[in-house]
Design an enzyme around this catalytic site. Structure first.
Site, short mmCIF file in Angstrom:
data_model
loop_
_atom_site.label_atom_id
_atom_site.label_comp_id
_atom_site.label_asym_id
_atom_site.label_seq_id
_atom_site.Cartn_x
_atom_site.Cartn_y
_atom_site.Cartn_z
N TYR A 76 -50.58 21.89 18.86
CA TYR A 76 -50.79 23.05 19.72
C TYR A 76 -51.35 22.63 21.08
CZ TYR A 76 -51.85 27.71 21.27
OH TYR A 76 -51.86 28.87 22.00
N ARG A 135 -21.56 38.12 41.89
CA ARG A 135 -22.65 37.74 42.79
C ARG A 135 -22.40 38.45 44.13
NH1 ARG A 135 -27.12 35.60 40.33
NH2 ARG A 135 -26.81 37.76 39.65
N ASP A 187 -37.62 25.57 45.36
CA ASP A 187 -36.97 25.96 44.11
C ASP A 187 -36.01 24.81 43.85
OD1 ASP A 187 -35.06 28.83 42.89
OD2 ASP A 187 -35.25 26.76 42.18
N PHE A 247 -32.96 34.70 46.00
CA PHE A 247 -32.44 34.62 44.64
C PHE A 247 -33.11 35.74 43.85
CE2 PHE A 247 -29.88 33.21 41.42
CZ PHE A 247 -30.58 33.33 40.25
N THR A 248 -32.39 36.32 42.92
CA THR A 248 -32.82 37.54 42.26
C THR A 248 -34.19 37.43 41.62
OG1 THR A 248 -31.62 36.76 40.34
CG2 THR A 248 -30.46 38.30 41.77
N PHE A 283 -27.80 44.04 37.51
CA PHE A 283 -26.54 43.37 37.17
C PHE A 283 -26.54 42.91 35.71
CE2 PHE A 283 -28.89 39.54 37.35
CZ PHE A 283 -29.85 39.80 38.32
N LYS A 299 -30.79 23.92 34.32
CA LYS A 299 -29.66 23.47 35.14
C LYS A 299 -29.71 21.95 35.22
CE LYS A 299 -30.39 27.88 36.47
NZ LYS A 299 -31.44 28.71 35.85
C1 LIG Z 1 -31.85 28.91 42.01
C2 LIG Z 1 -32.46 29.54 40.81
C3 LIG Z 1 -31.67 29.95 39.72
O1 LIG Z 1 -30.34 29.76 39.77
C4 LIG Z 1 -32.29 30.55 38.60
C5 LIG Z 1 -31.54 31.05 37.49
N1 LIG Z 1 -30.24 31.05 37.56
C6 LIG Z 1 -29.37 31.58 36.75
C7 LIG Z 1 -29.73 32.45 35.57
C8 LIG Z 1 -29.80 33.82 36.16
C9 LIG Z 1 -30.97 34.25 36.72
C10 LIG Z 1 -31.00 35.43 37.47
C11 LIG Z 1 -29.83 36.13 37.65
O2 LIG Z 1 -29.72 37.11 38.59
C12 LIG Z 1 -28.69 35.75 37.03
F1 LIG Z 1 -27.67 36.53 37.10
C13 LIG Z 1 -28.66 34.57 36.30
C14 LIG Z 1 -27.96 31.46 37.14
O3 LIG Z 1 -27.07 31.85 36.36
O4 LIG Z 1 -27.70 30.96 38.27
C15 LIG Z 1 -33.70 30.68 38.61
C16 LIG Z 1 -34.47 31.31 37.47
O5 LIG Z 1 -34.47 30.37 36.42
P1 LIG Z 1 -34.49 30.84 34.89
O6 LIG Z 1 -33.18 31.52 34.64
O7 LIG Z 1 -34.66 29.54 34.14
O8 LIG Z 1 -35.65 31.76 34.75
C17 LIG Z 1 -34.43 30.25 39.70
N2 LIG Z 1 -33.81 29.69 40.77
#
Ligand SMILES: CC1=C(O)/C(=C\N=C(/Cc2ccc(O)c(F)c2)C(=O)O)C(COP(=O)(O)O)=CN1
Length: 456
Positions: free
Chosen positions: A71, A381, A214, A123-124, A448, A257
């Site tokens: 833990y 997107r 990021d 970014f969202t 979305f 990623k």
């Molecule tokens: C550059 C950046 C990302 O691309 C990102 C995530 N990305 C996704 C998943 C996703 C996220 C938000 C959406 O509107 C979406 F529809 C898809 C993706 O497909 O591209 C995160 C967040 O990282 P987490 O997903 O590990 O928490 C932070 N920063």
């Protein structure tokens, strides 16, 4: 010219199957014309996202057995810490369950209500966490990034004039940090140049503003610097990444990623007081600072993935596979974002479907049509992802109305890319038959993910 081949051989496979058109027409209707709501088993080639969909290596799977599930003080945490220090160069790291876990922590630590956070395109999840802390995101990316056909080699660059204009307008004490995304997802996976990072660093030093990254796809960014920036052609990607990160005070990271894992992320930093704050917060939202919502085995997999992601043969193939798909579409005269990005080919839905006005959701309609045509799942997107302006309640109308064909790492072969290209070309010929959509269910935030639509 010897052909490219994957720098790996397959050890395990997961069967996929093609469905019938009528089956897919039914499936997309049940999914409210939203590809996020499709069942994975109904998808043939899944290009929704490169997030968490990557194939782990034999060494990563082997590392799972080494996971220390203690833990507190788990060995696996120290292996992750060591990998981050060696490859990214930051002093401290706090694990989180995924990228938005880290975005949540840093937003709570650094943002006060009324603050402004400049960044190279939104970014969202990043913007949502900044707004949740009462901050306002301000886009300081160069204008070319908003033009799908502009072929600037580093479309992710920060426009220094825009950044300085914001500082002049609101004052440096209202800007806790600038958030530089590497690469810029919503612009089409576009990179930032090393020269631009140095310029941003200079402005931050002059005004005492922190420079945060990021770093979610920073290895892809490093590869573009190697390909396109003077003086880097002969450097290994590992060295370029280290230099890129040396300009930052810290980063948020979605390990799903670049780091080649299915779950996991971290917050990394150089200042001890931020580490202290992050440790206070992480126990509330993620878990003990030595696991942050992850199992020990997850941290082992991330650590191993961090060493694998900077392998030059691996990243060269990854980037070239995306380019292989994009170039087939360009040859067919299909409008896509240029230059081709690091993790995806982005269809320019506005140019693809000029007969559909933006508030009839052209990118949403195109993604649904692609699925019906071939079982290929892509992601909207465009205006749906852009959400509504919190002040006015109106749709945000982004210039970029895109469908993202996102290529998971080490999962598909170039033959799958041929199937995707064939389908997109077929749709291009039939594009006049694609109709707009109306939204019949709209959730209040990040709509979305779960919104539902019907054909008009
Ligand atoms: C550059 C950046 C990302 O691309 C990102 C995530 N990305 C996704 C998943 C996703 C996220 C938000 C959406 O509107 C979406 F529809 C898809 C993706 O497909 O591209 C995160 C967040 O990282 P987490 O997903 O590990 O928490 C932070 N920063």
């Amino acid at each position: 010219q010897r052909p490219w081949a994957e720098p790996y051989k397959i050890k395990a496979v997961e069967p996929i199957r093609m469905t019938t058109r009528e089956y897919r027409e039914q499936a997309i209707r049940e999914a409210g014309y939203n590809t996020f709501l499709l069942r994975s088993e109904d998808v043939y080639i899944d290009l929704l996202t490169d997030s968490g969909t990557n194939a782990m290596s034999d060494r990563q799977w082997g590392a799972l057995m080494m996971g220390d599930e203690a833990y507190a003080g788990a060995r696996s945490f120290f292996r992750l810490e060591e990998a981050v220090r060696e490859i990214y160069g930051f002093k401290y790291v706090v694990p989180t369950h995924q990228g938005r876990g880290a975005e949540h922590l840093i937003s709570r630590i650094l943002i006060k209500p009324g603050d402004y956070i400049p960044g190279n395109m939104y970014f969202t999840t990043t913007r949502t966490h900044q707004e949740l802390q009462g901050g306002t995101f301000v886009d300081v990316i160069i204008d070319e990034a908003h033009d799908p056909q502009a072929s600037h080699p580093f479309k992710g660059n920060v426009d220094i004039a825009k950044f300085e204009a914001l500082i002049d307008r609101v004052g440096a004490d209202k800007i806790p940090y600038i958030n530089v995304a590497l690469t810029v997802n919503m612009a089409g996976g576009q990179p930032v140049s090393m020269a631009n990072l140095r310029e941003v660093r200079k402005v931050c030093d002059r005004h005492g503003i922190r420079m945060w990254s990021d770093a979610t796809r920073a290895v892809e960014n490093a590869y573009f610097i190697k390909e396109r920036e003077e003086g880097y052609q002969d450097k290994p990607v590992r060295e370029i990444l280290k230099e890129m990160m040396s300009y930052f005070d810290g980063c948020t990271m979605s390990g799903k990623k670049d780091c080649l894992v299915n779950i996991g992320g971290f917050l990394a930093m150089n200042e001890e007081w931020i580490l202290q704050k992050a440790r206070e917060q992480v126990v509330i939202f993620e878990g003990m600072p030595t696991y942050g919502g992850l199992a020990g085995r997850d941290m082992e997999a991330i650590a191993q993935g961090i060493y694998e992601m900077v392998d030059d043969d691996y990243i060269a193939h990854r980037i070239h596979q995306v380019r292989y798909l994009g170039e087939q579409l360009l040859e067919a005269g299909i409008p896509i974002v240029q230059p081709i990005g690091g993790h995806a080919v982005f269809l320019d839905a506005r140019a693809f479907l000029p007969h559909i006005p933006q508030d009839q959701f052209p990118a949403q309609a195109l993604a649904a049509a692609l699925y019906v045509d071939s079982g290929v799942r892509a992601m909207e997107r465009g205006i749906v992802s852009a959400g509504r302006n919190p002040q006015t309640g109106e749709h945000n109308y982004p210039k970029l109305e895109l469908v993202r064909l996102t290529i998971p790492r080490r999962v598909y072969t170039d033959r799958h890319m041929d199937v995707v290209a064939y389908s997109v070309k077929h749709l291009w010929k039939e594009r006049d038959t694609i109709r707009g959509l109306r939204m019949v269910y709209e959730p209040p935030t990040l709509r979305f993910f779960t919104a539902r639509f019907e054909p008009i």
